[in-house]
Motif scaffolding. Structure first.
Motif, PDB file in Angstrom:
ATOM      1  N   ARG A   1       0.828  -1.205   0.000  1.00 51.84           N
ATOM      2  CA  ARG A   1       0.000   0.000   0.000  1.00 51.84           C
ATOM      3  C   ARG A   1       0.864   1.256   0.000  1.00 51.84           C
ATOM      4  O   ARG A   1       0.559   2.214  -0.711  1.00 51.84           O
ATOM      5  N   ARG A   2       1.965   1.241   0.755  1.00 52.87           N
ATOM      6  CA  ARG A   2       2.902   2.366   0.748  1.00 52.87           C
ATOM      7  C   ARG A   2       3.499   2.557  -0.641  1.00 52.87           C
ATOM      8  O   ARG A   2       3.569   3.666  -1.167  1.00 52.87           O
ATOM      9  N   ASP A   3       3.928   1.450  -1.252  1.00 51.11           N
ATOM     10  CA  ASP A   3       4.548   1.509  -2.579  1.00 51.11           C
ATOM     11  C   ASP A   3       3.561   1.951  -3.652  1.00 51.11           C
ATOM     12  O   ASP A   3       3.940   2.624  -4.616  1.00 51.11           O
ATOM     13  N   LEU A   4       2.302   1.588  -3.489  1.00 51.88           N
ATOM     14  CA  LEU A   4       1.273   2.005  -4.435  1.00 51.88           C
ATOM     15  C   LEU A   4       1.095   3.526  -4.407  1.00 51.88           C
ATOM     16  O   LEU A   4       1.031   4.178  -5.451  1.00 51.88           O
ATOM     17  N   ARG A   5       1.046   4.081  -3.199  1.00 55.15           N
ATOM     18  CA  ARG A   5       0.932   5.543  -3.076  1.00 55.15           C
ATOM     19  C   ARG A   5       2.172   6.233  -3.636  1.00 55.15           C
ATOM     20  O   ARG A   5       2.073   7.251  -4.328  1.00 55.15           O
ATOM     21  N   ALA A   6       3.339   5.670  -3.368  1.00 55.93           N
ATOM     22  CA  ALA A   6       4.581   6.259  -3.881  1.00 55.93           C
ATOM     23  C   ALA A   6       4.634   6.197  -5.408  1.00 55.93           C
ATOM     24  O   ALA A   6       5.054   7.163  -6.062  1.00 55.93           O
ATOM     25  N   ALA A   7       4.194   5.080  -5.984  1.00 56.25           N
ATOM     26  CA  ALA A   7       4.189   4.952  -7.444  1.00 56.25           C
ATOM     27  C   ALA A   7       3.259   5.988  -8.061  1.00 56.25           C
ATOM     28  O   ALA A   7       3.589   6.604  -9.084  1.00 56.25           O
ATOM     29  N   CYS A   8       2.116   6.204  -7.451  1.00 51.27           N
ATOM     30  CA  CYS A   8       1.183   7.211  -7.947  1.00 51.27           C
ATOM     31  C   CYS A   8       1.842   8.589  -7.942  1.00 51.27           C
ATOM     32  O   CYS A   8       1.791   9.314  -8.935  1.00 51.27           O
ATOM     33  N   ASN A   9       2.471   8.944  -6.828  1.00 56.29           N
ATOM     34  CA  ASN A   9       3.135  10.245  -6.729  1.00 56.29           C
ATOM     35  C   ASN A   9       4.243  10.382  -7.767  1.00 56.29           C
ATOM     36  O   ASN A   9       4.388  11.435  -8.393  1.00 56.29           O
ATOM     37  N   THR A  10       5.027   9.326  -7.953  1.00 52.08           N
ATOM     38  CA  THR A  10       6.123   9.365  -8.915  1.00 52.08           C
ATOM     39  C   THR A  10       5.582   9.498 -10.335  1.00 52.08           C
ATOM     40  O   THR A  10       6.087  10.304 -11.135  1.00 52.08           O
ATOM     41  N   ARG A  11       4.551   8.735 -10.653  1.00 54.70           N
ATOM     42  CA  ARG A  11       3.968   8.803 -11.994  1.00 54.70           C
ATOM     43  C   ARG A  11       3.406  10.196 -12.266  1.00 54.70           C
ATOM     44  O   ARG A  11       3.541  10.726 -13.365  1.00 54.70           O
ATOM     45  N   GLN A  12       2.795  10.812 -11.267  1.00 53.07           N
ATOM     46  CA  GLN A  12       2.275  12.169 -11.447  1.00 53.07           C
ATOM     47  C   GLN A  12       3.407  13.168 -11.640  1.00 53.07           C
ATOM     48  O   GLN A  12       3.302  14.076 -12.469  1.00 53.07           O
ATOM     49  N   ALA A  13       4.502  12.991 -10.924  1.00 58.59           N
ATOM     50  CA  ALA A  13       5.668  13.873 -11.111  1.00 58.59           C
ATOM     51  C   ALA A  13       6.258  13.695 -12.510  1.00 58.59           C
ATOM     52  O   ALA A  13       6.696  14.668 -13.135  1.00 58.59           O
ATOM     53  N   GLU A  14       6.279  12.465 -13.001  1.00 54.26           N
ATOM     54  CA  GLU A  14       6.781  12.207 -14.353  1.00 54.26           C
ATOM     55  C   GLU A  14       5.894  12.888 -15.395  1.00 54.26           C
ATOM     56  O   GLU A  14       6.392  13.426 -16.389  1.00 54.26           O
ATOM     57  N   ILE A  15       4.594  12.882 -15.163  1.00 60.33           N
ATOM     58  CA  ILE A  15       3.673  13.575 -16.073  1.00 60.33           C
ATOM     59  C   ILE A  15       3.967  15.073 -16.043  1.00 60.33           C
ATOM     60  O   ILE A  15       4.040  15.725 -17.086  1.00 60.33           O
ATOM     61  N   ASP A  16       4.148  15.625 -14.848  1.00 61.36           N
ATOM     62  CA  ASP A  16       4.467  17.053 -14.721  1.00 61.36           C
ATOM     63  C   ASP A  16       5.754  17.417 -15.452  1.00 61.36           C
ATOM     64  O   ASP A  16       5.890  18.525 -15.969  1.00 61.36           O
ATOM     65  N   ALA A  17       6.697  16.487 -15.489  1.00 57.22           N
ATOM     66  CA  ALA A  17       8.003  16.765 -16.092  1.00 57.22           C
ATOM     67  C   ALA A  17       7.985  16.714 -17.626  1.00 57.22           C
ATOM     68  O   ALA A  17       8.963  17.129 -18.252  1.00 57.22           O
ATOM     69  N   CYS A  18       6.907  16.229 -18.215  1.00 58.87           N
ATOM     70  CA  CYS A  18       6.837  16.161 -19.680  1.00 58.87           C
ATOM     71  C   CYS A  18       6.841  17.570 -20.256  1.00 58.87           C
ATOM     72  O   CYS A  18       6.023  18.403 -19.884  1.00 58.87           O
ATOM     73  N   LYS A  19       7.755  17.807 -21.165  1.00 57.56           N
ATOM     74  CA  LYS A  19       7.917  19.144 -21.752  1.00 57.56           C
ATOM     75  C   LYS A  19       6.980  19.388 -22.921  1.00 57.56           C
ATOM     76  O   LYS A  19       6.728  20.528 -23.276  1.00 57.56           O
ATOM     77  N   ASP A  20       6.504  18.320 -23.529  1.00 58.31           N
ATOM     78  CA  ASP A  20       5.619  18.482 -24.680  1.00 58.31           C
ATOM     79  C   ASP A  20       4.731  17.249 -24.821  1.00 58.31           C
ATOM     80  O   ASP A  20       4.859  16.284 -24.067  1.00 58.31           O
ATOM     81  N   VAL A  21       3.839  17.307 -25.791  1.00 59.26           N
ATOM     82  CA  VAL A  21       2.893  16.222 -25.988  1.00 59.26           C
ATOM     83  C   VAL A  21       3.609  14.931 -26.364  1.00 59.26           C
ATOM     84  O   VAL A  21       3.239  13.855 -25.904  1.00 59.26           O
ATOM     85  N   ALA A  22       4.640  15.029 -27.186  1.00 58.99           N
ATOM     86  CA  ALA A  22       5.372  13.824 -27.592  1.00 58.99           C
ATOM     87  C   ALA A  22       5.937  13.106 -26.374  1.00 58.99           C
ATOM     88  O   ALA A  22       5.889  11.876 -26.287  1.00 58.99           O
ATOM     89  N   ALA A  23       6.456  13.866 -25.418  1.00 63.15           N
ATOM     90  CA  ALA A  23       7.003  13.265 -24.199  1.00 63.15           C
ATOM     91  C   ALA A  23       5.894  12.618 -23.369  1.00 63.15           C
ATOM     92  O   ALA A  23       6.079  11.540 -22.807  1.00 63.15           O
ATOM     93  N   LEU A  24       4.733  13.263 -23.315  1.00 62.34           N
ATOM     94  CA  LEU A  24       3.609  12.699 -22.574  1.00 62.34           C
ATOM     95  C   LEU A  24       3.114  11.412 -23.233  1.00 62.34           C
ATOM     96  O   LEU A  24       2.872  10.419 -22.557  1.00 62.34           O
ATOM     97  N   VAL A  25       3.010  11.429 -24.549  1.00 60.43           N
ATOM     98  CA  VAL A  25       2.585  10.229 -25.283  1.00 60.43           C
ATOM     99  C   VAL A  25       3.558   9.086 -25.009  1.00 60.43           C
ATOM    100  O   VAL A  25       3.153   7.957 -24.724  1.00 60.43           O
ATOM    101  N   GLU A  26       4.849   9.372 -25.070  1.00 62.08           N
ATOM    102  CA  GLU A  26       5.868   8.349 -24.816  1.00 62.08           C
ATOM    103  C   GLU A  26       5.733   7.793 -23.401  1.00 62.08           C
ATOM    104  O   GLU A  26       5.825   6.587 -23.186  1.00 62.08           O
ATOM    105  N   LEU A  27       5.522   8.670 -22.439  1.00 62.88           N
ATOM    106  CA  LEU A  27       5.391   8.239 -21.043  1.00 62.88           C
ATOM    107  C   LEU A  27       4.152   7.374 -20.841  1.00 62.88           C
ATOM    108  O   LEU A  27       4.211   6.347 -20.165  1.00 62.88           O
ATOM    109  N   ILE A  28       3.038   7.775 -21.425  1.00 62.14           N
ATOM    110  CA  ILE A  28       1.800   7.007 -21.269  1.00 62.14           C
ATOM    111  C   ILE A  28       1.927   5.648 -21.964  1.00 62.14           C
ATOM    112  O   ILE A  28       1.496   4.627 -21.429  1.00 62.14           O
ATOM    113  N   ASP A  29       2.541   5.639 -23.128  1.00 63.70           N
ATOM    114  CA  ASP A  29       2.711   4.385 -23.872  1.00 63.70           C
ATOM    115  C   ASP A  29       3.748   3.462 -23.238  1.00 63.70           C
ATOM    116  O   ASP A  29       3.647   2.242 -23.338  1.00 63.70           O
ATOM    117  N   ASN A  30       4.757   4.047 -22.601  1.00 58.10           N
ATOM    118  CA  ASN A  30       5.866   3.276 -22.008  1.00 58.10           C
ATOM    119  C   ASN A  30       6.197   3.831 -20.623  1.00 58.10           C
ATOM    120  O   ASN A  30       7.219   4.488 -20.445  1.00 58.10           O
TER     121      ASN A  30
END
Length: 93
Positions: free
Chosen positions: A55-84
């Motif tokens: 449960r701790r790791d699940l919450r941490a993964a969510c936070n990390t994934r959201q930070a990775e989304i925030d770090a996307c500089k453009d749509v191509a980066a977001l598409v790449e992140l969502i796909d992979n």
């Protein structure tokens, strides 16, 4: 599907949508094991450490994934992140 010609505020809206999807997944998944926490509290027991860590790791993964989304500089980066995704969801014990 993510549009490839988003600008400014459209990109922010798209980011919020994908971040919300991460929260929804984490919340729904945590909900499936809430009974373990409730049972432990009601009976004076403890949540098994494997479930506590999951449960701790699940919450941490969510936070990390959201930070990775925030770090996307453009749509191509977001598409790449969502796909992979770079951060996997933890596996249930």
């Amino acid at each position: 599907e993510i549009g490839v010609r988003l600008v400014g505020s459209e990109m922010c809206i798209r980011d919020r949508t994908w971040k919300a999807k991460q929260s929804e997944y984490a919340s729904a998944t945590l909900g499936q094991s809430d009974w373990r926490v409730i049972k432990a509290r009601e009976t004076g027991g403890q949540v098994p450490i494997a479930w506590f860590n999951y449960r701790r790791d699940l919450r941490a993964a969510c936070n990390t994934r959201q930070a990775e989304i925030d770090a996307c500089k453009d749509v191509a980066a977001l598409v790449e992140l969502i796909d992979n995704p770079t951060t996997p969801w933890p596996e249930e014990p």
